[in-house]
Motif scaffolding. Structure first.
Motif, PDB file in Angstrom:
ATOM      1  N   ASP A  75       0.909  -1.223  -0.034  1.00  0.00           N
ATOM      2  CA  ASP A  75      -0.089  -0.013   0.050  1.00  0.00           C
ATOM      3  C   ASP A  75       0.767   1.347   0.106  1.00  0.00           C
ATOM      4  N   ARG A  76       2.069   1.274   0.603  1.00  0.00           N
ATOM      5  CA  ARG A  76       2.850   2.347   0.727  1.00  0.00           C
ATOM      6  C   ARG A  76       4.420   1.901   1.037  1.00  0.00           C
ATOM      7  N   THR A  77       5.156   2.669   0.373  1.00  0.00           N
ATOM      8  CA  THR A  77       6.718   2.585   0.739  1.00  0.00           C
ATOM      9  C   THR A  77       6.993   3.797   1.605  1.00  0.00           C
ATOM     10  N   VAL A  78       7.824   3.553   2.579  1.00  0.00           N
ATOM     11  CA  VAL A  78       8.620   4.264   3.659  1.00  0.00           C
ATOM     12  C   VAL A  78       9.954   4.236   3.679  1.00  0.00           C
ATOM     13  N   GLU A  79      10.765   5.227   3.291  1.00  0.00           N
ATOM     14  CA  GLU A  79      12.200   4.970   3.067  1.00  0.00           C
ATOM     15  C   GLU A  79      12.653   5.415   4.588  1.00  0.00           C
ATOM     16  N   VAL A  80      13.474   4.752   5.216  1.00  0.00           N
ATOM     17  CA  VAL A  80      14.332   4.869   6.503  1.00  0.00           C
ATOM     18  C   VAL A  80      15.635   5.107   6.412  1.00  0.00           C
ATOM     19  N   THR A  81      16.154   6.109   7.035  1.00  0.00           N
ATOM     20  CA  THR A  81      17.589   6.113   7.018  1.00  0.00           C
ATOM     21  C   THR A  81      17.968   6.090   8.505  1.00  0.00           C
ATOM     22  N   MET A  82      19.180   5.126   8.818  1.00  0.00           N
ATOM     23  CA  MET A  82      19.883   5.042   9.877  1.00  0.00           C
ATOM     24  C   MET A  82      21.251   5.990   9.795  1.00  0.00           C
ATOM     25  N   THR A  83      21.626   6.477  11.047  1.00  0.00           N
ATOM     26  CA  THR A  83      22.798   7.388  10.979  1.00  0.00           C
ATOM     27  C   THR A  83      23.077   7.657  12.205  1.00  0.00           C
ATOM     28  N   GLU A  84      24.381   8.403  12.277  1.00  0.00           N
ATOM     29  CA  GLU A  84      24.750   8.829  13.741  1.00  0.00           C
ATOM     30  C   GLU A  84      25.118  10.325  13.549  1.00  0.00           C
ATOM     31  N   THR A  85      25.013  11.033  14.624  1.00  0.00           N
ATOM     32  CA  THR A  85      25.538  12.517  14.713  1.00  0.00           C
ATOM     33  C   THR A  85      26.926  12.641  15.140  1.00  0.00           C
ATOM     34  N   LYS A 103      -4.433  -0.062  10.414  1.00  0.00           N
ATOM     35  CA  LYS A 103      -4.570  -1.557  10.473  1.00  0.00           C
ATOM     36  C   LYS A 103      -4.829  -1.805   9.231  1.00  0.00           C
ATOM     37  N   GLY A 104      -4.124  -3.188   8.849  1.00  0.00           N
ATOM     38  CA  GLY A 104      -4.502  -3.869   7.519  1.00  0.00           C
ATOM     39  C   GLY A 104      -3.389  -3.317   6.552  1.00  0.00           C
ATOM     40  N   GLU A 105      -2.741  -2.260   6.620  1.00  0.00           N
ATOM     41  CA  GLU A 105      -2.032  -1.569   5.616  1.00  0.00           C
ATOM     42  C   GLU A 105      -0.489  -2.411   5.647  1.00  0.00           C
ATOM     43  N   THR A 106      -0.301  -2.684   4.285  1.00  0.00           N
ATOM     44  CA  THR A 106       0.976  -3.376   4.115  1.00  0.00           C
ATOM     45  C   THR A 106       1.940  -2.356   3.566  1.00  0.00           C
ATOM     46  N   VAL A 107       3.073  -2.197   4.096  1.00  0.00           N
ATOM     47  CA  VAL A 107       4.175  -1.307   4.017  1.00  0.00           C
ATOM     48  C   VAL A 107       5.632  -1.765   3.434  1.00  0.00           C
ATOM     49  N   LYS A 108       6.270  -1.266   2.650  1.00  0.00           N
ATOM     50  CA  LYS A 108       7.498  -1.556   2.184  1.00  0.00           C
ATOM     51  C   LYS A 108       8.288  -0.673   2.795  1.00  0.00           C
ATOM     52  N   PHE A 109       9.064  -1.051   3.735  1.00  0.00           N
ATOM     53  CA  PHE A 109      10.208  -0.207   4.490  1.00  0.00           C
ATOM     54  C   PHE A 109      11.436  -0.390   3.619  1.00  0.00           C
ATOM     55  N   VAL A 110      12.051   0.843   3.020  1.00  0.00           N
ATOM     56  CA  VAL A 110      13.296   0.730   2.577  1.00  0.00           C
ATOM     57  C   VAL A 110      14.411   1.344   3.223  1.00  0.00           C
ATOM     58  N   ILE A 111      15.092   0.511   3.971  1.00  0.00           N
ATOM     59  CA  ILE A 111      16.155   0.884   4.854  1.00  0.00           C
ATOM     60  C   ILE A 111      17.370   1.057   4.383  1.00  0.00           C
ATOM     61  N   THR A 112      18.122   2.363   4.738  1.00  0.00           N
ATOM     62  CA  THR A 112      19.484   2.420   4.296  1.00  0.00           C
ATOM     63  C   THR A 112      20.240   2.693   5.518  1.00  0.00           C
ATOM     64  N   ASN A 113      21.534   2.272   5.596  1.00  0.00           N
ATOM     65  CA  ASN A 113      22.517   2.648   6.590  1.00  0.00           C
ATOM     66  C   ASN A 113      23.341   3.743   6.155  1.00  0.00           C
TER      67      ASN A 113
END
Length: 158
Positions: free
Chosen positions: A44-54, A70-80
């Protein structure tokens, strides 16, 4: 560490996937409180997630405070995008704390869970997830010291 402690710990680690599956009477198979692995053909939706340090030692996800239905299917695209290895573990705060405790005891623990991905600097991965239940959950990095440095984000499912 005593031999009994080691054997007990190994037994618990091997049994953990059965407990994490969230099965109960009436059965949901591989469903957890936070939901279940999603079907890639029904995103249903794609969410881009970034992981980082300061520079001051904080470890962060962007975005923070995400919400879904509730019921939503999400594709998390995760980048380090950081300089250290990080992970993305989607679960309840309580289950993440429990898992974090095991990670503290066994820091080199390997995972092959559909709700998680561990990435070296510069790498990307994905988690496809269906949120089957309403509630407040989180994604978090459970590598020793990362959660305490701010690497967790609330996930609200309405």
């Amino acid at each position: 560490m005593s031999r009994l402690t080691i054997l007990t710990t190994i037994t618990l680690l091997l049994a953990a996937p059965a407990f994490a599956a969230g099965s109960h009477e009436g059965g949901h198979g591989d469903e957890m409180a936070v939901g279940k692995p999603g079907d890639a053909s029904h995103i249903d939706r794609t969410v881009e997630v970034t992981m980082t340090e300061t520079d001051d030692g904080q470890m962060l996800y962007a975005p923070r405070d995400v919400s879904f239905t509730k019921g939503e299917t999400v594709k998390f695209v995760i980048t380090n995008a950081g300089q250290q290895e990080h992970e993305f573990v989607l679960d309840t705060p309580e289950k993440n704390q429990e898992h974090k405790g095991l990670m503290e005891e066994f820091p080199e623990m390997e995972h092959a869970d559909p709700n998680a991905v561990r990435l070296v600097p510069g790498a990307s991965g994905e988690v496809i997830w269906t949120f089957a239940n309403a509630g407040t959950f989180e994604y978090a990095c459970l590598i020793l010291g990362h959660y305490e440095s701010g690497m967790f984000s609330p996930v609200v499912v309405n």
